[in-house]
Design a protein around this motif. Structure first.
Motif, mmCIF file in Angstrom:
data_model
loop_
_atom_site.group_PDB
_atom_site.id
_atom_site.type_symbol
_atom_site.label_atom_id
_atom_site.label_comp_id
_atom_site.label_asym_id
_atom_site.label_seq_id
_atom_site.Cartn_x
_atom_site.Cartn_y
_atom_site.Cartn_z
ATOM 1 N N LEU A 1 34.291 44.579 44.571
ATOM 2 C CA LEU A 1 34.800 43.573 45.506
ATOM 3 C C LEU A 1 34.674 44.040 46.938
ATOM 4 O O LEU A 1 34.669 43.246 47.875
ATOM 5 N N GLY A 2 34.597 45.361 47.095
ATOM 6 C CA GLY A 2 34.525 45.901 48.432
ATOM 7 C C GLY A 2 33.151 45.794 49.072
ATOM 8 O O GLY A 2 33.003 45.957 50.280
ATOM 9 N N HIS B 1 37.938 42.607 54.191
ATOM 10 C CA HIS B 1 37.204 42.586 52.920
ATOM 11 C C HIS B 1 37.672 41.431 52.025
ATOM 12 O O HIS B 1 37.086 41.179 50.993
ATOM 13 N N HIS B 2 38.730 40.749 52.442
ATOM 14 C CA HIS B 2 39.140 39.535 51.722
ATOM 15 C C HIS B 2 38.409 38.308 52.249
ATOM 16 O O HIS B 2 38.646 37.200 51.787
ATOM 17 N N TRP C 1 49.600 31.630 47.595
ATOM 18 C CA TRP C 1 50.450 32.575 48.328
ATOM 19 C C TRP C 1 49.791 32.950 49.649
ATOM 20 O O TRP C 1 50.434 33.432 50.557
ATOM 21 N N ASP D 1 30.683 40.931 46.168
ATOM 22 C CA ASP D 1 31.893 40.122 46.310
ATOM 23 C C ASP D 1 31.575 38.640 46.439
ATOM 24 O O ASP D 1 32.354 37.788 46.005
ATOM 25 N N TRP E 1 45.625 38.419 56.373
ATOM 26 C CA TRP E 1 45.151 39.611 55.668
ATOM 27 C C TRP E 1 45.458 40.889 56.420
ATOM 28 O O TRP E 1 45.508 41.956 55.834
ATOM 29 N N ASP F 1 37.068 34.743 44.667
ATOM 30 C CA ASP F 1 37.731 33.529 44.178
ATOM 31 C C ASP F 1 37.474 33.243 42.697
ATOM 32 O O ASP F 1 37.619 32.111 42.250
ATOM 33 N N VAL G 1 38.735 38.665 40.440
ATOM 34 C CA VAL G 1 39.678 39.143 41.454
ATOM 35 C C VAL G 1 41.095 39.151 40.883
ATOM 36 O O VAL G 1 41.872 40.091 41.099
HETATM 37 C C1 HEM Z 1 41.535 51.293 45.687
HETATM 38 C C2 HEM Z 1 40.606 50.512 45.809
HETATM 39 C C3 HEM Z 1 40.683 49.027 46.031
HETATM 40 C C4 HEM Z 1 39.639 48.306 46.485
HETATM 41 C C5 HEM Z 1 38.276 48.849 46.837
HETATM 42 C C6 HEM Z 1 40.057 46.927 46.565
HETATM 43 C C7 HEM Z 1 39.267 45.896 47.015
HETATM 44 C C8 HEM Z 1 39.631 44.568 47.011
HETATM 45 C C9 HEM Z 1 38.837 43.510 47.565
HETATM 46 C C10 HEM Z 1 37.508 43.683 48.271
HETATM 47 C C11 HEM Z 1 39.497 42.345 47.364
HETATM 48 C C12 HEM Z 1 39.056 40.954 47.781
HETATM 49 C C13 HEM Z 1 38.372 40.258 46.682
HETATM 50 C C14 HEM Z 1 38.059 38.835 46.999
HETATM 51 O O1 HEM Z 1 38.974 38.068 47.325
HETATM 52 O O2 HEM Z 1 36.893 38.466 46.883
HETATM 53 C C15 HEM Z 1 40.706 42.667 46.688
HETATM 54 C C16 HEM Z 1 41.657 41.741 46.321
HETATM 55 C C17 HEM Z 1 42.957 42.093 46.027
HETATM 56 N N1 HEM Z 1 43.437 43.365 45.819
HETATM 57 FE FE1 HEM Z 1 42.355 45.076 45.858
HETATM 58 N N2 HEM Z 1 41.350 46.825 46.164
HETATM 59 C C18 HEM Z 1 41.790 48.077 45.834
HETATM 60 C C19 HEM Z 1 43.062 48.403 45.416
HETATM 61 C C20 HEM Z 1 44.097 47.515 45.357
HETATM 62 C C21 HEM Z 1 45.477 47.872 45.170
HETATM 63 C C22 HEM Z 1 45.998 49.282 45.034
HETATM 64 C C23 HEM Z 1 46.181 46.713 45.150
HETATM 65 C C24 HEM Z 1 47.667 46.457 44.983
HETATM 66 C C25 HEM Z 1 48.565 47.172 44.556
HETATM 67 C C26 HEM Z 1 45.260 45.629 45.323
HETATM 68 C C27 HEM Z 1 45.636 44.299 45.356
HETATM 69 C C28 HEM Z 1 44.790 43.264 45.608
HETATM 70 C C29 HEM Z 1 45.191 41.883 45.663
HETATM 71 C C30 HEM Z 1 46.608 41.345 45.483
HETATM 72 C C31 HEM Z 1 44.034 41.132 45.904
HETATM 73 C C32 HEM Z 1 43.848 39.632 45.913
HETATM 74 C C33 HEM Z 1 44.464 38.858 46.965
HETATM 75 C C34 HEM Z 1 44.131 37.387 46.786
HETATM 76 O O3 HEM Z 1 43.016 36.994 47.092
HETATM 77 O O4 HEM Z 1 45.025 36.626 46.365
HETATM 78 N N3 HEM Z 1 44.004 46.134 45.439
HETATM 79 N N4 HEM Z 1 40.776 44.032 46.486
#
Ligand code: HEM
Ligand SMILES: [Cu+2]
Lengths: 256, 602
Positions: free
Chosen positions: B408-409, B340-341, B167, B414, B287, B419, B423
């Motif tokens: 992850l942040g 951060h992604h 995606w 991370d 992103w 990957d 995640v």
């Molecule tokens: C609140 C604290 C949150 C933090 C600190 C956080 C942090 C992260 C980080 C750093 C990644 C990247 C990981 C990587 O690819 O190595 C990630 C991936 C992702 N996060 Fe979060 N996130 C949070 C909340 C959310 C929320 C609320 C959602 C959605 C409703 C969300 C949806 C996603 C999605 C869809 C991905 C993956 C995308 C992909 O690589 O396909 N996250 N998150």
């Protein structure tokens, strides 16, 4: 069922609905072109030293188009002012001029595109490089009007260079690669065509709306002049944005 | 406006002065925000179901690589041909299903349901408006969404199948795959993005302009604030992706090299391109949208949960103001965290320090919201009906999702987790038992307003407990797999890196870790079965559910309940005037434990 504030402004926000909608839409447009300009900056900064093209576009034509759009920004404002002053004929006149200016802008742009899309770089099997405008072609031969260069890099900076008019005949079986100055030519032209193309579509969209408001849409004037004036205003806002984008495109693509 | 006889559905009491338009104008080309909302809702639910089926087939493939998919295998082979020969999913098909699962769930399922359906149906009602600000534009938004969906679905059947590059559609892979799936994907996305843009312009304008007299900003229901912010995110974050989409389309069709670097070799051969492009540019543009997009997924869900919790604790939401400011803060900061992604791209410590900091900062408002909702429960006399159960489960589920986001942040952790299935576990916890639970809660909660009938409580609870159990059984093991180093997007489920295949290699995946694939498969099948009560309950209740006895069956305060049931075209019998805040529950000195927003003082 009537939706409120389609014509009169809402007292506490001071605006009518369509104006809010247009401002929001323009905010998203800023982000759209913002993305494009960021792409431009990133790609240009990353380009190896000495490869970024300069002087590939006609500054006189670009300046002319800038002036045309600037003038149309004035006429579009005058058209709206005429509506406000309840002078319909004046509106018709200025809106007509705006339309005409927009069409001329697109005409000039089309001419510039045509100039690029008939311009070729031909790499020959012996390593020489020919560059020029297409004159004619037969199954055995290509004729260009242009010049020979030893290195591609000589083509990058064309500022202050006289146009070459020498007629070049190239045998087809000597040609290794023939490239038109289209989007696939290099990053600069890719950006040029994409950015001005997207801008051109916006101009076209604006013109379609103006044409409607000038022609069939102006019937609304008789029944609801306030509403009509609002439409002219909102379309004008969009047009100003389109002008503004050009003000950024012009230096970025033509002058630097 | 209360109906009197309990036996007859409230709807029959209010012969909605429906316009004398025919079937097409009333149901298909309607400009009524409620009809459009329902259109969005039904279409999006269908897409969610379809995306779920794609996932079930994929889970089979990674648990049993190379074995024919049961039940639907022959169908796949017949419809898709070589890529599913003998009913076995080829890696290409797996990649297509994976890319389309993500795309469909995010862009065709959750966002259209959360914003398109809920926003459209409820926001005008909650602000006391008779429709959206631009009804015809609203209809167009839905149609564009529908067209985008059609384009995406069609791409399954073109030669070479649907898009295969995830995606996230990273270039150069997305451009280099020689089939046309990616082109369809991009064109579909342009439709979807345009639809979202028009929709968000409409929703924001409606909220700014059409609030009922007396409905000041700080009297808006929390749900409206959430929709307002989510719409701004859509409005400002989507255009850069549209830019990126256009550029990638140029790369695909016009031969440009926006995202293709100099010296790119495809299949061992130097590609015939001008080069000079930047793969990282795609990632940044993608992103820049897709992080705010995840908040578009979660904010409306938080809004729904807020409404349901206030209603079922019979108490005002705790910290309404901090909730509102937190939502706005999330909105702003979500534009500053996108990279951060991309820690793995090696962005340098200074830039990564910036994005690590912003990522930690954005968790603060998320925690505030969660805490405020949690404290709202304190001392309430909670009614444990189905919507409330889903709402209560949302809190810990979203909590797990958010907490697992923190590692992850930080770029240091991370780099290990990126990957991997960790995640996948993280974001599914926020989106599946998080957002989707909220969407279910909302369906059970507003169903009586939309249809005049309640959904069955018993089967609602069966649906809830089944979903809660299986969701956790599916996603919890993914953290374990991810920590053990199992990568995402592998069509053999990690078999090639298993200790069985590469004995003695440090870090190879152990048998039990791989065995979890099978466990997850059956949990997913369980989740599918747990949805059957919902589907039957949904349709059965439309026709035969218990009719509601009043227009306000949950005894709620917000304006959508002060309309006839279902609300007629134009919504309110007379334009409402608002006198008070959104959650005046259990006020001392009143005979009822709720005071609707439009009840005059005294
Ligand atoms: C609140 C604290 C949150 C933090 C600190 C956080 C942090 C992260 C980080 C750093 C990644 C990247 C990981 C990587 O690819 O190595 C990630 C991936 C992702 N996060 Fe979060 N996130 C949070 C909340 C959310 C929320 C609320 C959602 C959605 C409703 C969300 C949806 C996603 C999605 C869809 C991905 C993956 C995308 C992909 O690589 O396909 N996250 N998150
Ligand atoms: Cu993110």
């Amino acid at each position: 069922m009537d939706i409120p504030y389609t014509v009169q402004p809402r007292p506490d926000t001071g605006v009518y609905n369509a104006k809010v909608g247009m401002w929001l839409f323009l905010a998203s447009e800023v982000m759209l072109f913002g993305g494009l300009f960021s792409a431009y900056i990133l790609l240009r900064v990353a380009a190896p030293e000495g490869t970024w093209p300069h002087g590939w576009l006609s500054i006189p034509l670009g300046t002319l188009n800038t002036l045309i759009l600037a003038l149309s920004a004035v006429t579009v404002l005058l058209a709206w002012a005429a509506c406000k002053a309840r002078m319909f004929d004046r509106y018709k006149f200025f809106q007509g001029i705006t339309l005409l200016l927009g069409v001329i802008f697109l005409g000039i742009k089309g001419y510039e595109y045509h100039d690029k899309l008939t311009h070729y770089t031909v790499v020959l099997k012996d390593g020489r490089i020919a560059d020029g405008h297409w004159v004619s072609a037969t199954p055995s031969e290509v004729v260009l009007k242009g010049e020979f260069v030893a290195e591609r890099s000589e083509l990058a900076d064309r500022r202050g260079r006289a146009k070459a008019h020498e007629e070049i005949r190239l045998a087809r079986d000597q040609v290794q690669k023939m490239q038109v100055y289209g989007p696939a030519y290099n990053t600069y032209l890719a950006l040029y065509f994409t950015m001005t193309g997207l801008h051109g579509l916006h101009v076209l969209g604006g013109l379609v709306v103006f044409a409607f408001l000038w022609g069939p849409g102006s019937r609304l004037w008789k029944t609801d002049p306030d509403r009509f004036t609002n439409r002219v205003e909102v379309a004008g806002l969009f047009w100003h944005f389109v002008d503004l984008v050009w003000i950024f495109l012009f230096p970025v693509l033509y002058l630097t | 406006m209360q109906a009197t006889s309990p036996a007859i559905p409230a709807s029959t009491h209010h012969p909605a002065h429906h316009p004398e338009t025919g079937f097409w104008r009333t149901y298909i080309f309607s400009t009524d925000h409620k009809v459009i909302g329902i259109q969005y809702g039904i279409t999006a639910l269908c897409f969610l179901f379809f995306g779920f089926l794609l996932m079930l087939m994929m889970r089979w493939q990674i648990a049993h690589p190379g074995e024919p998919v049961p039940i639907v295998g022959p169908l796949l082979a017949a419809v898709l041909g070589d890529v599913a020969a003998r009913g076995v999913m080829s890696p290409d098909l797996y990649n297509s299903f994976g890319a389309m699962h993500g795309t469909i769930m995010v862009f065709l399922g959750v966002v259209p349901l959360a914003v398109g359906a809920y926003g459209n149906y409820l926001v005008p009602l909650q602000i006391g408006a008779n429709d959206m600000a631009f009804p015809r534009l609203n209809m167009m938004s839905y149609q564009l969404y529908f067209l985008g969906g059609i384009v995406m679905l069609t791409s399954f059947f073109i030669p070479g199948g649907a898009a295969q590059a995830g995606w996230t559609s990273y270039s150069p892979l997305a451009t280099a795959i020689p089939t046309d799936g990616q082109t369809f994907w991009l064109i579909g996305m342009v439709f979807l993005i345009t639809s979202s843009l028009l929709g968000s312009v409409n929703l924001i304008t409606t909220i700014i302009q059409l609030r009922a007299p007396g409905l000041t900003w700080m009297r808006l229901p929390f749900f409206v604030w959430a929709q307002f912010t989510a719409s701004f995110l859509l409005l400002l974050a989507f255009p850069p992706l549209e830019t990126a989409g256009i550029l990638q389309l140029m790369d695909k069709l016009a031969g440009t090299s926006f995202f293709l670097p100099t010296g790119l070799a495809i299949g061992g051969k130097l590609a015939d391109i001008s080069g000079g492009g930047s793969p990282l540019l795609w990632q940044h543009l993608f992103w820049f949208l897709a992080h705010p997009e995840v908040y578009v997924l979660i904010l409306p869900a938080m809004g729904i949960i807020g409404e349901i919790i206030a209603n079922n604790t019979r108490k005002p939401l705790w910290g309404y103001k901090s909730l509102v400011f937190s939502v706005l803060m999330i909105g702003f900061i979500s534009f500053l965290v996108w990279a951060h992604h991309m820690y793995l791209t090696g962005m340098g410590t200074r830039i990564s320090a910036f994005f690590q900091t912003t990522t930690m900062i954005i968790s603060i408002p998320s925690v505030i919201i969660l805490t405020a909702l949690l404290i709202s429960l304190w001392g309430g006399s909670i009614r444990f009906n189905t919507p409330m159960l889903f709402a209560l489960a949302f809190l810990p589920m979203f909590g797990i999702g958010g907490l697992t986001g923190l590692p992850l942040g930080f770029s240091a952790s991370d780099i290990h987790l990126h990957d991997t299935y960790y995640v996948i576990g993280h974001f599914h916890y926020v989106v599946a038992p998080g957002t989707i639970f909220a969407l279910f809660a909302g369906i059970y909660y507003w169903f009586p307003k939309i249809t005049g009938r309640r959904m069955n409580e018993y089967w609602g609870k069966v649906h809830f407990w089944g979903s809660l159990l299986f969701m956790n059984l599916i996603f919890m093991p993914m953290f374990v797999q991810g920590l053990a180093g199992m990568l995402r997007r592998m069509s053999d489920g990690g078999l090639q890196y298993s200790a069985a295949k590469v004995p003695g290699v440090a870090g190879a995946l152990s048998g039990p870790i791989l065995g979890l694939n099978n466990f997850i498969l059956w949990a997913a099948a369980g989740l599918a079965i747990a949805q059957i009560p919902f589907i039957i309950n949904f349709f059965w209740s439309i026709a035969k559910g218990q009719p509601v006895r009043s227009d306000n069956p949950w005894e709620a305060t917000t304006l959508e309940w002060q309309t006839p049931t279902p609300p007629p075209h134009g919504n309110f019998l007379k334009p409402p005037q608002v006198y008070r805040g959104p959650y005046e529950y259990s006020l001392p000195g009143y005979d009822k434990d709720y005071v609707p927003q439009n009840q005059p003082p005294g």
